[in-house]
Structure formats: C-alpha cells, structure tokens
Design an enzyme around this catalytic site. Structure first.
Site, PDB file in Angstrom:
ATOM      1  N   ASP A  24       0.818  -1.213   0.000  1.00  0.00           N
ATOM      2  CA  ASP A  24       0.000   0.000   0.000  1.00  0.00           C
ATOM      3  C   ASP A  24       0.857   1.272   0.000  1.00  0.00           C
ATOM      4  OD1 ASP A  24      -2.332   1.451   0.047  1.00  0.00           O
ATOM      5  OD2 ASP A  24      -2.605   1.304   2.209  1.00  0.00           O
ATOM      6  N   ASN A  72     -10.583  -2.936  -6.692  1.00  0.00           N
ATOM      7  CA  ASN A  72      -9.713  -2.007  -7.435  1.00  0.00           C
ATOM      8  C   ASN A  72     -10.222  -1.676  -8.842  1.00  0.00           C
ATOM      9  OD1 ASN A  72      -6.593  -3.238  -5.970  1.00  0.00           O
ATOM     10  ND2 ASN A  72      -7.859  -1.502  -5.363  1.00  0.00           N
TER      11      ASN A  72
END
Ligand code: FPP
Length: 244
Positions: A24, A72
């Site tokens: 991340d 996503n």
C-alpha cells in the site's frame, strides 16, 4: 543483489512460514512527488520484485502479495490500465529472466476477468513454475477474501448436493481445502506499509490467528531493512492461538 548478501540473523523457526504483504501507498508516494498515480505503481512493482526475491533468500516459505483487489476495478480506467500493463511486464520478465529463480508463482483470485493476453501469461507463468520447490509466491489478483469464501461455500454446497459430502462432515479443514490457498499454511504475519491498519478484504479466513504489523513507510520506499524490522518484531510477539 546487495540486500540478499547482508546477514539477517533470525533463525528459520522464528520467521513467519507464510507472510502476507498489502503493498500500500503507491498512489500517495506518486502524489507527493507530483507524479501520476501510475508512477507509484511502477515504483511499487520494482520494490515488489526486490522484496519477493529477498523473502525467498532468507527462507520465507510462502509469500502472498495483494496486487489487485476485487474493489480495485472502481479506480480510474487509466490507473487500472497502467496496472494491467505492469502485470504483463512483470510476467513477461518472469518468464524471460527468472527461469533460474526457484520461486513458485501462483495466482489467487478470479483471473478470468483480466484481458485475454494477461490470462495467457498468467497460465504460462503458473505452468513454468509448477514443479519448483522453493518459496511459493501467491500473487493475489482480482482477489477478495469475501469472494473467496463465497466460492468455497459454493464448492462445498455442490459436493453436498451431489451427495459426496454430508453437512455434518464439514470442518474447518473442508473450508481451508476449498480456498485458493488450499494445501498452504495459514498466514502468520500480515504486513501493511503506508501506516494503514486495515485488512481490506485480504486473506480473511487464513488470517484468523495472524499477527498484523503496520509500518509508516510507503510501499515504493520499502526496503529489505524495513522487512527485517517487521520480522524481528514478529519474532518477539507471543502467539497464543486462543490459549494462555
Ligand atoms: C495499493 O496502493 C496498491 C495497489 C492497488 C497496487 C499494487 C500493485 C503493485 C505494487 C504493482 C506490482 C505488482 C505486480 C504483481 C507486478 P494505493 O494505490 O492504494 O496507494 P494509496 O493508498 O497511496 O493511494
């Protein structure tokens, strides 16, 4: 590679057998530099390659990285497109350059939603690696823990409907065996850079007793030294698995 030569002194039994990484902070890394978010993913992909090899060199047996979640797809099309290109590049490179790496690349998630040429590369890569004995590298692509559980429940329900399994015979093992990670140990440590402290739908079943470490470094800045720090912290955790 310099990092693989440095001595990391944790003995193998203190290492997580299965490490999960939520890669991340790519977007924030790029934004901080006035770059498009895709530049963060490019930098993140280079770090991913380095860290995967480093994990293999220090004796991690299973590594699962969260590359693309079921959520996503909702990102801007340019960003999703840039990620697809990066995945293709990585798999092409793996097939071309990493033939001697003893890393068994495996894909978890519903890869049928990816473009046909990427699906072909995924199948070829999994095939080339099939008989490797080294670290298993699970790349989670179009992966979501809840979707994985629904898929597992459907598989089990089909067996019950077909009369090959009775409901009372269903155990934790039955469910584990129906996941993408069937046959692999549960994850011991989930490491998330970028300071966030969430699981974000990653390895929901497998993380029941996992340790979680959040680190204040964005993924494109992540180094083997950062990983060593997390592994040292993990080695000092007292894991009781519900006991005392
Ligand atoms: C999360 O950061 C990262 C991703 C959604 C993509 C991760 C993908 C890579 C590192 C590419 C390489 C992978 C392979 C398998 C070649 P974010 O974009 O959510 O960052 P932010 O929270 O700062 O916005």
């Amino acid at each position: 590679m310099r990092e693989t030569k440095q001595a990391f002194t944790l003995s193998p039994e203190l290492l997580p057998r299965h490490l999960g990484i939520i890669m991340d902070g790519n977007g924030r890394w790029a934004t901080k530099r006035g770059l498009p978010r895709s530049a963060g993913h490019t930098a993140g992909a280079a770090v991913f390659k380095k860290i995967a090899r480093y994990c293999s060199s220090i004796g991690i047996r299973y590594l699962t990285v969260y590359a693309f979640s079921t959520e996503n797809w909702s990102r801007p099309p340019e960003e999703v497109g840039a990620l697809m290109i990066l995945f293709k590049q990585y798999l092409q490179e793996s097939l071309r350059d990493f033939r001697d790496d003893d890393i068994k690349v495996n894909f978890i998630g519903d890869t049928s939603r990816f473009p046909a040429n990427l699906q072909k590369l995924i199948a070829e890569t999994a095939d080339v690696c099939r008989n490797r004995k080294g670290m298993v590298l699970n790349i989670a692509m179009n992966y979501g823990g809840r979707t994985e559980l629904i898929r597992a429940v459907k598989k089990i329900a089909e067996k019950v409907a077909a009369g090959v399994l009775r409901p009372e015979e269903i155990t934790e093992q039955t469910l584990s065996d129906s996941l993408y990670t069937a046959g692999q140990p549960d994850v011991d440590l989930i490491m998330r850079p970028s300071g966030e402290k969430r699981l974000s739908n990653f390895l929901l079943w497998q993380s029941a007793y996992a340790e979680f470490i959040s680190m204040d470094v964005l993924w494109p800045d992540f180094t083997p030294e950062n990983l060593n720090r997390a592994l040292t912290e993990f080695a000092h955790r007292s894991r009781r698995f519900g006991g005392v």
